[in-house]
Write a protein that holds these residues in place. Structure first.
Motif, PDB file in Angstrom:
ATOM      1  N   SER A  72       1.481 -11.795 -12.810  1.00  0.00           N
ATOM      2  CA  SER A  72       0.526 -12.535 -11.968  1.00  0.00           C
ATOM      3  C   SER A  72       0.989 -12.569 -10.521  1.00  0.00           C
ATOM      4  CB  SER A  72       0.358 -13.972 -12.481  1.00  0.00           C
ATOM      5  OG  SER A  72      -0.231 -13.998 -13.732  1.00  0.00           O
ATOM      6  N   LEU A  73       2.265 -12.829 -10.336  1.00  0.00           N
ATOM      7  CA  LEU A  73       2.814 -12.852  -8.978  1.00  0.00           C
ATOM      8  C   LEU A  73       2.774 -11.468  -8.348  1.00  0.00           C
ATOM      9  CD1 LEU A  73       5.813 -15.284  -9.552  1.00  0.00           C
ATOM     10  CD2 LEU A  73       3.671 -15.776  -8.343  1.00  0.00           C
ATOM     11  N   ARG A  74       3.000 -10.435  -9.138  1.00  0.00           N
ATOM     12  CA  ARG A  74       2.941  -9.066  -8.617  1.00  0.00           C
ATOM     13  C   ARG A  74       1.522  -8.685  -8.190  1.00  0.00           C
ATOM     14  NH1 ARG A  74       6.358  -7.833 -13.432  1.00  0.00           N
ATOM     15  NH2 ARG A  74       8.479  -7.987 -12.673  1.00  0.00           N
ATOM     16  N   ILE A  75       0.542  -9.165  -8.938  1.00  0.00           N
ATOM     17  CA  ILE A  75      -0.857  -8.923  -8.561  1.00  0.00           C
ATOM     18  C   ILE A  75      -1.117  -9.523  -7.184  1.00  0.00           C
ATOM     19  CG2 ILE A  75      -3.256  -9.516  -9.080  1.00  0.00           C
ATOM     20  CD1 ILE A  75      -2.396  -9.431 -12.088  1.00  0.00           C
ATOM     21  N   LEU A  76      -0.683 -10.764  -6.993  1.00  0.00           N
ATOM     22  CA  LEU A  76      -0.875 -11.421  -5.697  1.00  0.00           C
ATOM     23  C   LEU A  76      -0.118 -10.686  -4.594  1.00  0.00           C
ATOM     24  CD1 LEU A  76      -0.633 -15.193  -6.696  1.00  0.00           C
ATOM     25  CD2 LEU A  76      -2.683 -13.893  -6.102  1.00  0.00           C
ATOM     26  N   ARG A  77       1.112 -10.297  -4.887  1.00  0.00           N
ATOM     27  CA  ARG A  77       1.907  -9.603  -3.862  1.00  0.00           C
ATOM     28  C   ARG A  77       1.233  -8.298  -3.435  1.00  0.00           C
ATOM     29  NH1 ARG A  77       7.592  -8.323  -5.716  1.00  0.00           N
ATOM     30  NH2 ARG A  77       6.474  -6.773  -6.937  1.00  0.00           N
ATOM     31  N   THR A  78       0.728  -7.552  -4.398  1.00  0.00           N
ATOM     32  CA  THR A  78       0.044  -6.296  -4.079  1.00  0.00           C
ATOM     33  C   THR A  78      -1.187  -6.552  -3.228  1.00  0.00           C
ATOM     34  OG1 THR A  78       0.831  -5.278  -6.113  1.00  0.00           O
ATOM     35  CG2 THR A  78      -1.089  -4.270  -5.072  1.00  0.00           C
ATOM     36  N   LEU A  79      -1.966  -7.547  -3.611  1.00  0.00           N
ATOM     37  CA  LEU A  79      -3.173  -7.886  -2.853  1.00  0.00           C
ATOM     38  C   LEU A  79      -2.825  -8.269  -1.423  1.00  0.00           C
ATOM     39  CD1 LEU A  79      -6.217  -8.536  -2.684  1.00  0.00           C
ATOM     40  CD2 LEU A  79      -5.660 -10.806  -3.538  1.00  0.00           C
ATOM     41  N   PHE A  80      -1.827  -9.130  -1.249  1.00  0.00           N
ATOM     42  CA  PHE A  80      -1.452  -9.589   0.086  1.00  0.00           C
ATOM     43  C   PHE A  80      -0.784  -8.484   0.901  1.00  0.00           C
ATOM     44  CE2 PHE A  80      -0.767 -13.892  -2.162  1.00  0.00           C
ATOM     45  CZ  PHE A  80      -2.115 -14.136  -2.167  1.00  0.00           C
ATOM     46  N   LYS A  81       0.032  -7.684   0.248  1.00  0.00           N
ATOM     47  CA  LYS A  81       0.774  -6.632   0.941  1.00  0.00           C
ATOM     48  C   LYS A  81      -0.159  -5.609   1.580  1.00  0.00           C
ATOM     49  CE  LYS A  81       4.260  -3.107  -0.035  1.00  0.00           C
ATOM     50  NZ  LYS A  81       5.084  -2.517  -1.087  1.00  0.00           N
ATOM     51  N   TYR A  82      -1.255  -5.303   0.911  1.00  0.00           N
ATOM     52  CA  TYR A  82      -2.178  -4.288   1.411  1.00  0.00           C
ATOM     53  C   TYR A  82      -3.377  -4.892   2.133  1.00  0.00           C
ATOM     54  CZ  TYR A  82       0.650  -0.989  -1.138  1.00  0.00           C
ATOM     55  OH  TYR A  82       1.701  -0.234  -1.571  1.00  0.00           O
ATOM     56  N   SER A  83      -3.254  -6.147   2.540  1.00  0.00           N
ATOM     57  CA  SER A  83      -4.314  -6.808   3.294  1.00  0.00           C
ATOM     58  C   SER A  83      -3.770  -7.131   4.684  1.00  0.00           C
ATOM     59  CB  SER A  83      -4.745  -8.095   2.585  1.00  0.00           C
ATOM     60  OG  SER A  83      -5.223  -7.818   1.299  1.00  0.00           O
TER      61      SER A  83
END
Length: 160
Positions: A72-83
């Motif tokens: 779940s945290l990795r999903i958020l990190r990926t979303l934020f990292k590429y935004s």
């Protein structure tokens, strides 16, 4: 092709239905699939954030196993990292829920969750910037709480 798959209501509904399953192996599989999907879609996952937020919240609050929580945290990190900073993303409408998730991760007893939480928090704070690099005053109440939580973890000497 990816947009076609993600836009498919049957796939979305299937993920949401399976995420409510009580079986731990199913939850782990669902979060692993969502994490892989997030890595594939990167910032395009934002348009589906409202659908996956309840799944992420439920996973963070459930302490049965750390694998779904880390996914779940990795999903958020990926979303934020590429935004990149600046645009009005859908996830920015849910900053209070995101802050609650991040504070929960930062106060967790398992050091791997805390480490991932620190990484996600850094990526999230970057998304709160304006295009010129200054902080958006709309989020001024979030930054101090996250800063205090991160600083308290970094000040601990016995952190793994």
């Amino acid at each position: 092709m990816i947009k076609f798959l993600v836009g498919e209501n049957q796939i979305q509904n299937s993920f949401l239905k399976q995420s409510k399953n009580k079986n731990l192996k199913v939850k782990i599989g669902v979060m692993s699939c969502l994490c892989a999907l997030g890595n594939t879609l990167q910032s395009e996952l934002d348009q589906h954030f409202k659908l996956i937020l309840p799944v992420i919240q439920a996973t963070v609050m459930d302490a049965q196993n750390f694998d779904p929580l880390l996914d779940s945290l990795r999903i958020l990190r990926t979303l934020f990292k590429y935004s990149p900073p600046g645009p009005a993303y859908n996830f920015l409408k849910e900053t209070n829920a995101i802050q609650e998730i991040l504070l929960s991760a930062l106060s967790h007893e398992y050091s791997r969750v805390v480490g991932t939480g620190l990484s996600v928090t850094g990526s999230f704070v970057n998304t709160l910037l304006k295009a010129d690099g200054s902080f958006n005053t709309q989020y001024k109440n979030i930054i101090p709480q996250l800063y205090d939580a991160v600083l308290s973890k970094l000040n601990k000497v016995d952190m793994d």
